[in-house]
Design a protein around this motif. Structure first.
Motif, PDB file in Angstrom:
ATOM      1  N   MET A 204       0.834  -1.190   0.000  1.00 18.66           N
ATOM      2  CA  MET A 204       0.000   0.000   0.000  1.00 18.66           C
ATOM      3  C   MET A 204       0.875   1.249   0.000  1.00 18.66           C
ATOM      4  O   MET A 204       1.940   1.273   0.607  1.00 18.66           O
ATOM      5  N   ALA A 205       0.412   2.280  -0.682  1.00 16.24           N
ATOM      6  CA  ALA A 205       1.105   3.564  -0.675  1.00 16.24           C
ATOM      7  C   ALA A 205       0.658   4.352   0.544  1.00 16.24           C
ATOM      8  O   ALA A 205      -0.527   4.379   0.891  1.00 16.24           O
ATOM      9  N   GLU A 206       1.600   5.006   1.182  1.00 16.23           N
ATOM     10  CA  GLU A 206       1.273   5.798   2.361  1.00 16.23           C
ATOM     11  C   GLU A 206       0.491   7.053   1.983  1.00 16.23           C
ATOM     12  O   GLU A 206       0.384   7.410   0.809  1.00 16.23           O
ATOM     13  N   PHE A 207      -0.038   7.731   2.980  1.00 15.23           N
ATOM     14  CA  PHE A 207      -0.910   8.896   2.773  1.00 15.23           C
ATOM     15  C   PHE A 207      -0.275   9.932   1.848  1.00 15.23           C
ATOM     16  O   PHE A 207      -0.862  10.338   0.847  1.00 15.23           O
ATOM     17  N   VAL A 208       0.954  10.391   2.167  1.00 19.07           N
ATOM     18  CA  VAL A 208       1.539  11.463   1.352  1.00 19.07           C
ATOM     19  C   VAL A 208       1.892  10.970  -0.039  1.00 19.07           C
ATOM     20  O   VAL A 208       1.911  11.753  -0.994  1.00 19.07           O
ATOM     21  N   ALA A 209       2.177   9.674  -0.195  1.00 16.71           N
ATOM     22  CA  ALA A 209       2.451   9.141  -1.524  1.00 16.71           C
ATOM     23  C   ALA A 209       1.202   9.237  -2.399  1.00 16.71           C
ATOM     24  O   ALA A 209       1.270   9.609  -3.578  1.00 16.71           O
ATOM     25  N   GLN A 210       0.049   8.907  -1.824  1.00 20.47           N
ATOM     26  CA  GLN A 210      -1.200   8.989  -2.571  1.00 20.47           C
ATOM     27  C   GLN A 210      -1.593  10.435  -2.839  1.00 20.47           C
ATOM     28  O   GLN A 210      -1.986  10.798  -3.952  1.00 20.47           O
ATOM     29  N   GLU A 211      -1.498  11.255  -1.817  1.00 17.87           N
ATOM     30  CA  GLU A 211      -1.990  12.630  -1.912  1.00 17.87           C
ATOM     31  C   GLU A 211      -1.053  13.533  -2.697  1.00 17.87           C
ATOM     32  O   GLU A 211      -1.504  14.396  -3.448  1.00 17.87           O
ATOM     33  N   GLU A 212       0.265  13.348  -2.537  1.00 20.56           N
ATOM     34  CA  GLU A 212       1.210  14.319  -3.081  1.00 20.56           C
ATOM     35  C   GLU A 212       2.129  13.783  -4.167  1.00 20.56           C
ATOM     36  O   GLU A 212       2.723  14.560  -4.905  1.00 20.56           O
ATOM     37  N   MET A 213       2.314  12.478  -4.264  1.00 16.36           N
ATOM     38  CA  MET A 213       3.265  11.930  -5.231  1.00 16.36           C
ATOM     39  C   MET A 213       2.587  11.265  -6.424  1.00 16.36           C
ATOM     40  O   MET A 213       3.277  10.789  -7.338  1.00 16.36           O
ATOM     41  N   GLY A 214       1.277  11.187  -6.433  1.00 17.37           N
ATOM     42  CA  GLY A 214       0.589  10.483  -7.503  1.00 17.37           C
ATOM     43  C   GLY A 214       0.872   8.999  -7.501  1.00 17.37           C
ATOM     44  O   GLY A 214       0.764   8.329  -8.532  1.00 17.37           O
ATOM     45  N   LYS A 215       1.227   8.458  -6.355  1.00 12.52           N
ATOM     46  CA  LYS A 215       1.542   7.028  -6.221  1.00 12.52           C
ATOM     47  C   LYS A 215       0.358   6.358  -5.531  1.00 12.52           C
ATOM     48  O   LYS A 215       0.206   6.429  -4.325  1.00 12.52           O
ATOM     49  N   MET A 216      -0.481   5.705  -6.321  1.00 13.00           N
ATOM     50  CA  MET A 216      -1.714   5.160  -5.788  1.00 13.00           C
ATOM     51  C   MET A 216      -1.613   3.678  -5.452  1.00 13.00           C
ATOM     52  O   MET A 216      -2.538   3.102  -4.903  1.00 13.00           O
ATOM     53  N   SER A 217      -0.505   3.042  -5.808  1.00 11.01           N
ATOM     54  CA  SER A 217      -0.333   1.616  -5.538  1.00 11.01           C
ATOM     55  C   SER A 217       0.989   1.391  -4.822  1.00 11.01           C
ATOM     56  O   SER A 217       1.927   2.182  -4.951  1.00 11.01           O
ATOM     57  N   GLY A 218       1.053   0.289  -4.092  1.00  7.46           N
ATOM     58  CA  GLY A 218       2.266  -0.045  -3.367  1.00  7.46           C
ATOM     59  C   GLY A 218       2.861  -1.382  -3.777  1.00  7.46           C
ATOM     60  O   GLY A 218       3.633  -1.965  -3.021  1.00  7.46           O
TER      61      GLY A 218
END
Length: 744
Positions: A204-218
């Motif tokens: 899973m992608a962490e909160f800031v990865a989803q919100e700020e990095m455009g990283k929606m998958s882990g």
């Protein structure tokens, strides 16, 4: 000084579009006035506007999601046969389970800015014979041969982030914060990780990865299906915040690990798990643990995994590669450095010969580079004072790179192609506006998603030369189109430019009121975002402009200026804001008002500003720091103190609070509250988990302590994006009422 001499008001758009604006200030159609209730009601004013465009792997059909006429937010899956051009319903969402989403999936969709019901995601199998469709926490495998959606045996617990393996033999998903795999031949389910739960999240992608990095998958499949790379995230160091999510029927106490600027981030690991042995090999990310790991991608040989390593200050970004079949250490192929910050992108493409294609802003603008297998630059393939938006397709056999960019205009996006050796640079798109492309994997065709101020989104099928082969959705605004009854009053803006204090060019667009009379004086609303990466001044269709059109019919003019710090203009333009926010941006918006004051039909005493999120912050800063410029302000979900916002976003622009305490203080709204005179409306969703509600309540309290009068509207249950027709209708009625009282 004569204000007119202070500005360079130049057209900065293609001549074809400029001519269009000169000849028509509105679209062709009826003259029915808009109502607030109609803006976001069904059917959508934009008409049929498909999303999630894909082309099947064999190139035989295009697929897309379409909202229903009676409910534009309920999506079914449609298809177009590429050969015949026939469009038909592929799967009715009513055949799948519908129901309440898990909290994790709700949060993920909020990060993705996805809103709706029915079918929201789907994926093609590698052979093009089947589709994977998640719905209400369940998974369906839809075989084209029998036209049936098979419910996969994933158990009762909610699943998220489901994927088909590259060769279509497996389905993977996250359940209970662990990674699982289902063998489609046997329906056997295997749990690959076992320690997920609580503060531990696998794949899973962490909160800031989803919100700020455009990283929606882990997690990421190896091309040969032998292994899966995944992140293990330990949120233990992140501050656990208990906050209230206020709903109409009660208050929900929510615990959220929110990484405030300057506070600890998650601990992140990158592992590779073998599907055969189930053993995990952990990748050495280095001794420094306070880092970001924003991207990962397998090389074609399935033996090497690339990953991006980013320093916490975001001034260093490494592209590293590791051989997962041995115990060798990762090798750095590319090291990017900037003394201010580095932007992330998704433009990494590995070639079969070991070379790779990568975009970089090392010369001040985002451009495409070809590297050899050792990380040495072989050639810069694009160059100039303009930005590449994204690489959309790499045709390795023909050695073409297809990409979108701003070479022809800062306010439009077009599709181009260039050869691996830098030759053959060609513009493929022609219509003035915004183009996005979706390419087939194994066939020289693509879908062009196009829109402009004068054209709601339309989709067409093209060959590799750019020739249109067929319409998927022409979406022409003619009799029978939802917009047609209102189109005769739909106003097109004038574009121009203004010089900032440092000489850089800023673009604006100005909408005049309906039935404009040059002998009258009009109030003006300045609609602003003003933050990084965003751009409002474009030749594009946007549902956010519906409210603008309504205001134009109520006798307001609307002005938008992309100040320095906004996106797609290169690093010099963006990085002006470093270490102190709300300074250059406000000065630039004041320049915009100075320009408005030169127009004889503008009432300079009746100018207001409105924005949401960073725009809400800007509205407050403009009103508090320049009260002689703005009579009123509407501030939606604003950040008011940057120590209340997250690490990755805030520290990128303000650095760490420990090294820039004064910059944080001066970038906050709070020091300027004392300047407030009158004319403020603030609104906020009471379940916002992005810009926390505390940002607004701090301003409420400060103004109350000073005995200052202002207005507030809060929305129970609403998140940051303020979704839902009822919420939007009430919000825009509230804003209209406020503006009419303050400016009319």
């Amino acid at each position: 000084m004569n204000r007119i001499r202070m500005f360079s008001v130049l057209m900065a758009i293609p001549l074809t579009f400029a001519a269009t604006l000169a000849n028509a200030q509105s679209l062709e159609g009826g003259s029915t006035p808009l109502t607030v209730e109609r803006l976001y009601d069904s059917p959508a004013l934009a008409g049929s506007s498909p999303r999630e465009l894909k082309i099947s792997p064999d190139g035989s059909r295009a697929t897309f999601l379409v909202g229903r006429k009676d409910n534009q937010h309920f999506y079914d899956l449609w298809q177009m046969d590429v050969t015949s051009g026939k469009v038909s319903l592929l799967l009715d969402a009513d055949k799948l389970a519908q129901g309440e989403l898990s909290d994790e999936e709700k949060a993920r969709r909020e990060r993705q800015r996805i809103f709706g019901e029915g079918i929201m995601e789907y994926a093609w199998s590698d052979d093009g014979k089947a589709l994977l469709i998640p719905a209400a926490g369940k998974l369906y495998y839809y075989a084209l041969a029998d036209g049936k959606a098979k419910l996969l045996p994933t158990g009762d617990d909610f699943i998220t982030d489901a994927k088909l393996s590259p060769k279509g033999h497996f389905v993977s998903y996250v359940q209970g914060q662990n990674l699982w795999v289902l063998d489609l031949a046997t329906d056997k389910v295997t749990q690959l990780t076992h320690d997920g739960g609580g503060a531990i999240k696998n794949a899973m992608a962490e909160f800031v990865a989803q919100e700020e990095m455009g990283k929606m998958s882990g997690y990421w499949w190896a091309p040969d299906e032998s292994a899966i790379a995944f992140n293990r995230v330990d949120e233990t160091p992140v501050e656990l915040v208990t906050r209230n999510e206020i709903y109409a029927d009660g208050i929900k106490l929510t615990q959220q690990r929110y990484p405030y600027a300057g506070k600890p981030n998650v601990l992140i690991q990158l592992g590779v798990i073998s599907l055969q042995s189930k053993q995990v090999k952990w990748i050495d990310l280095g001794k420094e643990t306070d880092i970001y790991q924003p991207r990962a991608k397998w090389l074609p040989d399935s033996k090497h995994l690339s990953f991006q390593w980013q320093s916490r200050n975001q001034q260093n970004l490494d592209l590293r590669v590791v051989n997962v079949s041995d115990n060798s250490a990762p090798v750095t192929l590319v090291h990017e450095h900037d003394d201010i910050w580095l932007n992330l992108n998704d433009d990494l493409n590995f070639l079969k010969n070991g070379y790779f294609i990568w975009t970089s802003e090392r010369d001040g603008f985002s451009h495409i580079y070809l590297f050899d297998s050792k990380g040495k630059v072989k050639q810069q393939l694009t160059q100039g004072a303009w930005a590449v938006d994204s690489i959309d397709h790499v045709d390795e056999a023909a050695q073409w790179i297809y990409f979108t960019g701003r070479k022809d205009s800062d306010v439009e996006k077009h599709l181009y192609k260039v050869k691996f050796d830098g030759s053959g640079f060609t513009k493929l798109s022609s219509a003035a506006g915004m183009h996005s492309a979706v390419f087939a994997d194994n066939k020289a065709i693509y879908l062009d998603y196009f829109d402009s101020l004068a054209q709601p989104p339309q989709i067409s099928l093209h060959d590799a030369s750019g020739k249109r082969l067929a319409w998927v959705e022409e979406n022409a605004v003619k009799q029978g189109h939802p917009l047609y009854p209102y189109a005769g009053l739909w106003q097109l803006p004038a574009f121009g430019t203004i010089k900032a204090d440092d000489g850089q060019t800023m673009h604006y667009r100005l909408f005049k009121p309906v039935n404009f009379d040059a002998s009258k004086k009009y109030p003006v609303l300045v609609r602003v975002y003003g933050g990084p990466h965003a751009q409002l001044v474009t030749n594009s269709w946007s549902s956010q402009d519906y409210f603008t059109q309504y205001l134009l019919q109520q006798g307001f003019a609307v002005f938008q200026l992309d100040n320095r710090g906004s996106g797609h203009r290169g690093t010099k333009f963006e990085q002006v804001i470093y270490k102190q926010l709300g300074v250059a941006e406000v000065e630039d918006q004041k320049k915009g008002v100075d320009f408005l004051r030169t127009l004889p039909w503008v009432d300079s005493q009746r100018i207001a500003v409105y924005g949401h999120s960073y725009g809400g912050y800007m509205a407050l800063m403009c009103l508090f720091k320049a009260p002689d410029y703005f009579k009123a302000a509407v501030s939606g979900a604003p950040v008011t103190d940057w120590t209340l916002y997250d690490t990755h976003y805030t520290e990128r622009y303000l650095s760490h609070p420990a090294t820039n305490a004064e910059g944080y203080r001066l970038s906050s709204v709070m020091p300027y509250v004392k300047n407030y005179q009158s004319g403020l409306l603030m609104y906020h969703g009471m379940a916002d988990d992005n810009v926390l509600f505390e940002n607004s309540t701090r301003v409420y309290k400060a103004l109350q302590d000073d005995g200052k009068l202002f207005e507030v509207m809060t929305y129970p249950g609403s998140k940051h994006s303020m979704r839902g027709n009822q919420v939007k209708t009430h919000l825009y009625k509230t804003i209209t009422d406020f503006l009419e009282r303050k400016l009319q």
